[in-house]
Design a protein around this motif. Structure first.
Motif, mmCIF file in Angstrom:
data_model
loop_
_atom_site.group_PDB
_atom_site.id
_atom_site.type_symbol
_atom_site.label_atom_id
_atom_site.label_comp_id
_atom_site.label_asym_id
_atom_site.label_seq_id
_atom_site.Cartn_x
_atom_site.Cartn_y
_atom_site.Cartn_z
ATOM 1 N N GLN A 1 0.822 -1.188 0.000
ATOM 2 C CA GLN A 1 0.000 0.000 0.000
ATOM 3 C C GLN A 1 0.866 1.253 0.000
ATOM 4 O OE1 GLN A 1 -3.053 0.905 -0.336
ATOM 5 N NE2 GLN A 1 -4.013 -1.114 -0.478
ATOM 6 N N LEU A 2 0.296 2.292 -0.480
ATOM 7 C CA LEU A 2 0.998 3.567 -0.531
ATOM 8 C C LEU A 2 0.013 4.665 -0.171
ATOM 9 C CD1 LEU A 2 3.542 5.236 -1.440
ATOM 10 C CD2 LEU A 2 2.479 5.318 -3.707
ATOM 11 N N GLN A 3 0.360 5.460 0.816
ATOM 12 C CA GLN A 3 -0.457 6.619 1.161
ATOM 13 C C GLN A 3 0.236 7.878 0.662
ATOM 14 O OE1 GLN A 3 -0.128 4.134 3.842
ATOM 15 N NE2 GLN A 3 -2.007 3.415 2.867
ATOM 16 N N LEU A 4 -0.574 8.778 0.145
ATOM 17 C CA LEU A 4 -0.075 10.042 -0.356
ATOM 18 C C LEU A 4 -0.761 11.180 0.391
ATOM 19 C CD1 LEU A 4 -0.342 9.225 -4.176
ATOM 20 C CD2 LEU A 4 1.702 9.089 -2.741
ATOM 21 N N VAL A 5 0.017 12.121 0.866
ATOM 22 C CA VAL A 5 -0.537 13.243 1.611
ATOM 23 C C VAL A 5 -0.056 14.546 0.976
ATOM 24 C CG1 VAL A 5 -0.690 14.407 3.836
ATOM 25 C CG2 VAL A 5 -0.604 11.903 3.737
ATOM 26 N N GLU A 6 -1.023 15.334 0.526
ATOM 27 C CA GLU A 6 -0.700 16.614 -0.089
ATOM 28 C C GLU A 6 -0.685 17.719 0.964
ATOM 29 O OE1 GLU A 6 -3.531 14.424 -3.015
ATOM 30 O OE2 GLU A 6 -3.406 14.801 -0.864
ATOM 31 N N SER A 7 0.115 18.730 0.716
ATOM 32 C CA SER A 7 0.162 19.897 1.587
ATOM 33 C C SER A 7 0.599 21.104 0.768
ATOM 34 C CB SER A 7 1.128 19.676 2.756
ATOM 35 O OG SER A 7 2.450 19.483 2.280
ATOM 36 N N GLY A 8 0.409 22.277 1.350
ATOM 37 C CA GLY A 8 0.881 23.501 0.708
ATOM 38 C C GLY A 8 -0.203 24.340 0.049
ATOM 39 N N GLY A 9 -1.431 23.843 0.047
ATOM 40 C CA GLY A 9 -2.501 24.622 -0.538
ATOM 41 C C GLY A 9 -2.870 25.805 0.337
ATOM 42 N N GLY A 10 -3.742 26.659 -0.216
ATOM 43 C CA GLY A 10 -4.173 27.813 0.558
ATOM 44 C C GLY A 10 -4.763 28.873 -0.336
ATOM 45 N N LEU A 11 -4.892 30.050 0.236
ATOM 46 C CA LEU A 11 -5.437 31.202 -0.479
ATOM 47 C C LEU A 11 -4.287 32.092 -0.931
ATOM 48 C CD1 LEU A 11 -7.801 33.089 -1.307
ATOM 49 C CD2 LEU A 11 -7.677 34.048 1.007
ATOM 50 N N VAL A 12 -4.304 32.450 -2.208
ATOM 51 C CA VAL A 12 -3.258 33.295 -2.755
ATOM 52 C C VAL A 12 -3.889 34.291 -3.718
ATOM 53 C CG1 VAL A 12 -2.767 31.686 -4.641
ATOM 54 C CG2 VAL A 12 -0.989 33.269 -3.880
ATOM 55 N N GLN A 13 -3.288 35.449 -3.837
ATOM 56 C CA GLN A 13 -3.795 36.465 -4.756
ATOM 57 C C GLN A 13 -3.375 36.145 -6.192
ATOM 58 O OE1 GLN A 13 -2.484 40.304 -3.349
ATOM 59 N NE2 GLN A 13 -4.136 40.430 -1.852
ATOM 60 N N PRO A 14 -4.141 36.626 -7.159
ATOM 61 C CA PRO A 14 -3.731 36.437 -8.561
ATOM 62 C C PRO A 14 -2.321 36.966 -8.789
ATOM 63 C CG PRO A 14 -5.978 37.244 -8.454
ATOM 64 C CD PRO A 14 -5.445 37.295 -7.048
ATOM 65 N N GLY A 15 -1.560 36.197 -9.538
ATOM 66 C CA GLY A 15 -0.165 36.539 -9.771
ATOM 67 C C GLY A 15 0.794 35.958 -8.762
ATOM 68 N N GLY A 16 0.261 35.394 -7.689
ATOM 69 C CA GLY A 16 1.109 34.840 -6.645
ATOM 70 C C GLY A 16 1.578 33.429 -6.953
ATOM 71 N N SER A 17 2.280 32.853 -5.997
ATOM 72 C CA SER A 17 2.857 31.517 -6.161
ATOM 73 C C SER A 17 2.506 30.642 -4.970
ATOM 74 C CB SER A 17 4.379 31.603 -6.274
ATOM 75 O OG SER A 17 4.772 32.348 -7.404
ATOM 76 N N LEU A 18 2.466 29.352 -5.230
ATOM 77 C CA LEU A 18 2.313 28.345 -4.184
ATOM 78 C C LEU A 18 3.175 27.147 -4.539
ATOM 79 C CD1 LEU A 18 -1.503 28.120 -3.304
ATOM 80 C CD2 LEU A 18 0.338 28.891 -1.802
ATOM 81 N N ARG A 19 3.586 26.439 -3.519
ATOM 82 C CA ARG A 19 4.378 25.227 -3.715
ATOM 83 C C ARG A 19 3.654 24.095 -3.014
ATOM 84 N NH1 ARG A 19 9.702 24.519 -5.190
ATOM 85 N NH2 ARG A 19 10.754 22.657 -4.424
ATOM 86 N N LEU A 20 3.173 23.150 -3.781
ATOM 87 C CA LEU A 20 2.493 21.978 -3.231
ATOM 88 C C LEU A 20 3.468 20.831 -3.071
ATOM 89 C CD1 LEU A 20 -0.811 21.965 -5.342
ATOM 90 C CD2 LEU A 20 -0.291 23.226 -3.249
ATOM 91 N N SER A 21 3.279 20.071 -2.020
ATOM 92 C CA SER A 21 4.107 18.885 -1.795
ATOM 93 C C SER A 21 3.223 17.666 -1.616
ATOM 94 C CB SER A 21 4.978 19.063 -0.556
ATOM 95 O OG SER A 21 5.982 20.029 -0.774
ATOM 96 N N CYS A 22 3.712 16.553 -2.082
ATOM 97 C CA CYS A 22 3.046 15.267 -1.898
ATOM 98 C C CYS A 22 4.041 14.332 -1.227
ATOM 99 C CB CYS A 22 2.611 14.712 -3.247
ATOM 100 S SG CYS A 22 1.985 13.023 -3.199
#
Length: 116
Positions: free
Chosen positions: A1-22
């Motif tokens: 089995q393999l579990q995957l957990v995402e993180s790094g989401g949120g609220l950002v303004q247009p033009g901004g950046s986010l970094r998601l991790s799994c």
């Protein structure tokens, strides 16, 4: 089995950046393909980007140049760097893995909201 957990989401303004991790619960060294998909309200889940065990990447045409996928086999993680975000990028972002037996695994998703 393999579990995957995402993180790094949120609220950002247009033009901004986010970094998601799994983060994977075990080694991803043997995982053939890992990727990010997203699903906006009322829409079907769609491909964002994938990366193979050899490092080959594939992106949705509309996202090329803004999003970058990478994987770190030593840390069992896959990352999605998202730049120049637009309101249309608002969605739940899911991590997916396909192993050597062609077994498919999904994370539960992380919400990304792009709004002023």
């Amino acid at each position: 089995q393999l579990q995957l957990v995402e993180s790094g989401g949120g609220l950002v303004q247009p033009g901004g950046s986010l970094r998601l991790s799994c983060a994977a619960s075990r080694s991803i060294f043997s995982i053939n393909v890992m990727g990010w998909y997203r699903q906006a309200p009322g829409k079907q889940r769609e491909l964002v980007a994938t990366i193979t065990s050899g490092g080959s990447t594939n992106y949705a045409d509309s996202l090329k140049g803004r999003f970058t996928i990478s994987r770190d086999n030593a840390k069992n993680t896959v990352t999605l760097q998202m730049n120049s975000l637009e309101p249309e990028d608002t969605a739940v972002y899911y991590c997916r893995a396909v192993d050597v037996l062609v077994m498919e695994y999904w994370g539960k998703g992380t919400q990304v909201t792009v709004s002023s």
